[in-house]
Motif scaffolding. Structure first.
Motif, PDB file in Angstrom:
ATOM      1  N   THR A   1      -5.605   0.175   6.750  1.00  0.00           N
ATOM      2  CA  THR A   1      -6.253  -0.207   5.492  1.00  0.00           C
ATOM      3  C   THR A   1      -7.604   0.503   5.379  1.00  0.00           C
ATOM      4  OG1 THR A   1      -7.126  -2.155   6.623  1.00  0.00           O
ATOM      5  CG2 THR A   1      -5.157  -2.475   5.296  1.00  0.00           C
TER       6      THR A   1
ATOM      7  N   TYR B   1      -4.868 -12.753   4.909  1.00  0.00           N
ATOM      8  CA  TYR B   1      -3.868 -13.060   3.900  1.00  0.00           C
ATOM      9  C   TYR B   1      -3.369 -11.780   3.238  1.00  0.00           C
ATOM     10  CZ  TYR B   1      -1.387 -15.160   0.222  1.00  0.00           C
ATOM     11  OH  TYR B   1      -0.356 -15.494  -0.601  1.00  0.00           O
ATOM     12  N   ASN B   2      -2.047 -11.690   3.112  1.00  0.00           N
ATOM     13  CA  ASN B   2      -1.424 -10.504   2.521  1.00  0.00           C
ATOM     14  C   ASN B   2      -1.150 -10.771   1.044  1.00  0.00           C
ATOM     15  OD1 ASN B   2       0.172  -8.306   1.886  1.00  0.00           O
ATOM     16  ND2 ASN B   2       1.657  -8.661   3.546  1.00  0.00           N
ATOM     17  N   LEU B   3      -1.686  -9.939   0.181  1.00  0.00           N
ATOM     18  CA  LEU B   3      -1.494 -10.149  -1.263  1.00  0.00           C
ATOM     19  C   LEU B   3      -0.032 -10.071  -1.680  1.00  0.00           C
ATOM     20  CD1 LEU B   3      -4.561  -8.125  -2.595  1.00  0.00           C
ATOM     21  CD2 LEU B   3      -4.207 -10.589  -2.836  1.00  0.00           C
TER      22      LEU B   3
ATOM     23  N   ILE C   1       0.853  -1.202   0.000  1.00  0.00           N
ATOM     24  CA  ILE C   1       0.000   0.000   0.000  1.00  0.00           C
ATOM     25  C   ILE C   1       0.882   1.243   0.000  1.00  0.00           C
ATOM     26  CG2 ILE C   1      -1.708   1.335   1.305  1.00  0.00           C
ATOM     27  CD1 ILE C   1      -2.628  -1.371   2.555  1.00  0.00           C
TER      28      ILE C   1
ATOM     29  N   ASP D   1      -8.256 -11.097   3.304  1.00  0.00           N
ATOM     30  CA  ASP D   1      -7.970  -9.670   3.485  1.00  0.00           C
ATOM     31  C   ASP D   1      -6.810  -9.563   4.475  1.00  0.00           C
ATOM     32  OD1 ASP D   1      -9.876  -6.994   2.817  1.00  0.00           O
ATOM     33  OD2 ASP D   1      -8.393  -6.716   4.407  1.00  0.00           O
TER      34      ASP D   1
ATOM     35  N   TYR E   1      -4.593   1.261  -4.480  1.00  0.00           N
ATOM     36  CA  TYR E   1      -3.644   1.612  -3.405  1.00  0.00           C
ATOM     37  C   TYR E   1      -2.230   1.142  -3.700  1.00  0.00           C
ATOM     38  CZ  TYR E   1      -8.073   2.208  -1.001  1.00  0.00           C
ATOM     39  OH  TYR E   1      -9.345   2.601  -0.680  1.00  0.00           O
TER      40      TYR E   1
ATOM     41  N   ALA F   1      -9.750  -9.304  -1.901  1.00  0.00           N
ATOM     42  CA  ALA F   1      -9.648  -8.139  -0.996  1.00  0.00           C
ATOM     43  C   ALA F   1     -11.048  -8.007  -0.425  1.00  0.00           C
ATOM     44  CB  ALA F   1      -9.220  -6.895  -1.759  1.00  0.00           C
TER      45      ALA F   1
ATOM     46  N   ASN G   1     -11.469   0.161   3.971  1.00  0.00           N
ATOM     47  CA  ASN G   1     -12.280  -1.047   3.786  1.00  0.00           C
ATOM     48  C   ASN G   1     -13.664  -0.820   3.190  1.00  0.00           C
ATOM     49  OD1 ASN G   1     -10.921  -1.226   6.912  1.00  0.00           O
ATOM     50  ND2 ASN G   1     -10.216  -2.652   5.349  1.00  0.00           N
TER      51      ASN G   1
ATOM     52  N   THR H   1     -16.862  -0.938   1.151  1.00  0.00           N
ATOM     53  CA  THR H   1     -17.406  -2.010   0.302  1.00  0.00           C
ATOM     54  C   THR H   1     -18.926  -1.980   0.377  1.00  0.00           C
ATOM     55  OG1 THR H   1     -17.266  -4.372  -0.209  1.00  0.00           O
ATOM     56  CG2 THR H   1     -17.350  -3.801   2.135  1.00  0.00           C
ATOM     57  N   SER H   2     -19.597  -2.732  -0.503  1.00  0.00           N
ATOM     58  CA  SER H   2     -21.060  -2.825  -0.436  1.00  0.00           C
ATOM     59  C   SER H   2     -21.530  -4.071  -1.164  1.00  0.00           C
ATOM     60  CB  SER H   2     -21.717  -1.576  -1.039  1.00  0.00           C
ATOM     61  OG  SER H   2     -21.259  -1.378  -2.347  1.00  0.00           O
TER      62      SER H   2
ATOM     63  N   ARG I   1     -11.055  -6.457  -6.445  1.00  0.00           N
ATOM     64  CA  ARG I   1     -11.632  -5.177  -6.837  1.00  0.00           C
ATOM     65  C   ARG I   1     -11.356  -4.088  -5.794  1.00  0.00           C
ATOM     66  NH1 ARG I   1     -17.630  -5.656  -8.137  1.00  0.00           N
ATOM     67  NH2 ARG I   1     -17.680  -6.087  -5.912  1.00  0.00           N
TER      68      ARG I   1
ATOM     69  N   GLU J   1     -18.792  -8.595  -0.796  1.00  0.00           N
ATOM     70  CA  GLU J   1     -18.530  -9.091  -2.157  1.00  0.00           C
ATOM     71  C   GLU J   1     -18.711 -10.613  -2.205  1.00  0.00           C
ATOM     72  OE1 GLU J   1     -15.140  -7.491  -4.692  1.00  0.00           O
ATOM     73  OE2 GLU J   1     -14.264  -9.339  -3.910  1.00  0.00           O
TER      74      GLU J   1
HETATM   75  C1  SAM Z   1     -11.691  -0.750  -0.577  1.00  0.00           C
HETATM   76  S1  SAM Z   1     -11.710  -2.409   0.019  1.00  0.00           S
HETATM   77  C2  SAM Z   1     -12.464  -3.276  -1.346  1.00  0.00           C
HETATM   78  C3  SAM Z   1     -13.419  -4.368  -0.912  1.00  0.00           C
HETATM   79  C4  SAM Z   1     -14.135  -5.129  -2.025  1.00  0.00           C
HETATM   80  N1  SAM Z   1     -13.196  -5.850  -2.858  1.00  0.00           N
HETATM   81  C5  SAM Z   1     -14.982  -4.211  -2.852  1.00  0.00           C
HETATM   82  O1  SAM Z   1     -14.626  -3.910  -3.994  1.00  0.00           O
HETATM   83  O2  SAM Z   1     -16.027  -3.752  -2.360  1.00  0.00           O
HETATM   84  C6  SAM Z   1      -9.965  -2.865  -0.131  1.00  0.00           C
HETATM   85  C7  SAM Z   1      -9.570  -4.005   0.794  1.00  0.00           C
HETATM   86  O3  SAM Z   1      -8.245  -4.443   0.462  1.00  0.00           O
HETATM   87  C8  SAM Z   1      -7.575  -4.816   1.647  1.00  0.00           C
HETATM   88  N2  SAM Z   1      -6.103  -4.810   1.430  1.00  0.00           N
HETATM   89  C9  SAM Z   1      -5.279  -3.753   1.277  1.00  0.00           C
HETATM   90  N3  SAM Z   1      -4.005  -4.154   1.110  1.00  0.00           N
HETATM   91  C10 SAM Z   1      -4.014  -5.513   1.156  1.00  0.00           C
HETATM   92  C11 SAM Z   1      -3.008  -6.520   1.046  1.00  0.00           C
HETATM   93  N4  SAM Z   1      -1.709  -6.214   0.856  1.00  0.00           N
HETATM   94  N5  SAM Z   1      -3.380  -7.817   1.145  1.00  0.00           N
HETATM   95  C12 SAM Z   1      -4.682  -8.144   1.331  1.00  0.00           C
HETATM   96  N6  SAM Z   1      -5.688  -7.238   1.441  1.00  0.00           N
HETATM   97  C13 SAM Z   1      -5.364  -5.936   1.350  1.00  0.00           C
HETATM   98  C14 SAM Z   1      -8.045  -3.792   2.667  1.00  0.00           C
HETATM   99  O4  SAM Z   1      -7.892  -4.233   3.992  1.00  0.00           O
HETATM  100  C15 SAM Z   1      -9.513  -3.589   2.257  1.00  0.00           C
HETATM  101  O5  SAM Z   1     -10.393  -4.377   3.031  1.00  0.00           O
END
Ligand code: SAM
Length: 278
Positions: free
Chosen positions: A76, A200-202, A25, A146, A223, A115, A78, A80-81, A218, A121
């Motif tokens: 982070t 889980y960390n991407l 990020i 996430d 970020y 995510a 977060n 979403t909807s 999505r 979602e």
């Molecule tokens: C804005 S939300 C999007 C949620 C959903 N995908 C949507 O589109 O409604 C972004 C999510 O990505 C997660 N995130 C950010 N960096 C991440 C990483 N390195 N690994 C996993 N998740 C991550 C955040 O914690 C957050 O919950």
């Protein structure tokens, strides 16, 4: 204890570098106040007065250390909807799933909400698949991941403010148990049992996951700088079955990131849907 001081530019840089290195990020300097307010909450909880003191606590810790978990829960975003970018879910029902089922011999559909945030979602995907007329679509497993543990706890509980469910089409109402007196609504156990939640960390390699038929990732690439997006996408590509689909948020694109995928329109519309062809 009140934290009075502002985060200085050099302190901002130290935290911003740390967040980038650990999670991908990228906090830009125009987000300094947002980051400052988020870190302040950790200082307040721990009774600390200085950002430097706090950084000393987290700087050499692993990602699963409890305070590092707390830190990433704060930093982070977060939002979403349910049925966010609803046309993508029409495409899922009318194009993506029928196409995958046409070629799938055995086993459940494996879908990853990569995510996942608070799970809206993943539950949207589950409602769409469960209500499809082709009974093979009901045999699915969803993985919701996430970096933020707090949002995953909410996802696992599957309970939301009733107002968050307002726009959901009446055909899906059978998957929602309304608790009107409390102003809450709960996803039915039938959907919950097919979804697994994991922190889980991407940025990590995805070795422990099954091969996927569809990956939703999505509204998180916004970020990440391009080099991080490239790295993650190449691993998503390897994680997909041939013929599998990859779905981004509306304002995101693979242009300049990867040309390994084919772009798929749905009813002539651009919905940021990609397919792995070989
Ligand atoms: C804005 S939300 C999007 C949620 C959903 N995908 C949507 O589109 O409604 C972004 C999510 O990505 C997660 N995130 C950010 N960096 C991440 C990483 N390195 N690994 C996993 N998740 C991550 C955040 O914690 C957050 O919950």
């Amino acid at each position: 204890m009140m934290v009075k001081s502002e985060l200085t530019d050099s302190e901002f840089q130290i935290f911003s570098d740390y967040i980038f290195e650990k999670s991908g990020i990228h906090y830009t300097i125009n987000k300094k106040t947002i980051l400052q307010n988020r870190i302040r909450r950790r200082l307040r909880d721990l009774g600390l007065e200085s950002y430097k003191e706090y950084f000393e606590i987290i700087k050499n810790k692993q990602m699963n250390d409890p305070e590092v978990v707390n830190f990433f829960n704060e930093v982070t975003t977060n939002e979403t909807s349910f049925f966010r970018h609803d046309k993508q879910f029409k495409a899922l029902e009318e194009m993506i799933i029928p196409d995958i089922l046409a070629n799938k011999k055995t086993g459940p559909l494996n879908i990853w909400s990569a995510a996942a945030s608070m799970g809206k979602e993943a539950y949207t995907i589950a409602m769409v698949l469960s209500s499809m007329s082709d009974s093979r679509a009901k045999n699915f497993k969803i993985l919701g991941t996430d970096l933020n543990q707090n949002v995953l706890d909410i996802a696992a509980q599957g309970e939301y403010d009733i107002k968050d469910m307002k726009g959901i089409d009446s055909r899906y109402k059978k998957y929602i148990i309304e608790k009107s007196a409390e102003g809450l609504a709960q996803m039915v156990p039938e959907l919950k049992k097919n979804i697994e939640w994991k922190r889980y960390n991407l940025k990590d390699t995805f070795t422990r996951f099954p091969k996927m038929d569809v990956i939703f990732c999505r509204n998180v690439f916004i970020y990440f700088p391009k080099e991080v997006q490239r790295d993650i996408v190449s691993r998503f590509y390897a994680q997909l079955n041939v013929g599998g689909y990859f779905i981004l948020g509306h304002s995101e694109t693979l242009n300049g990131i990867s040309d390994a995928f084919e772009y798929r329109k749905f009813k002539n519309e651009n919905l940021m849907i990609y397919q792995k062809m070989k």
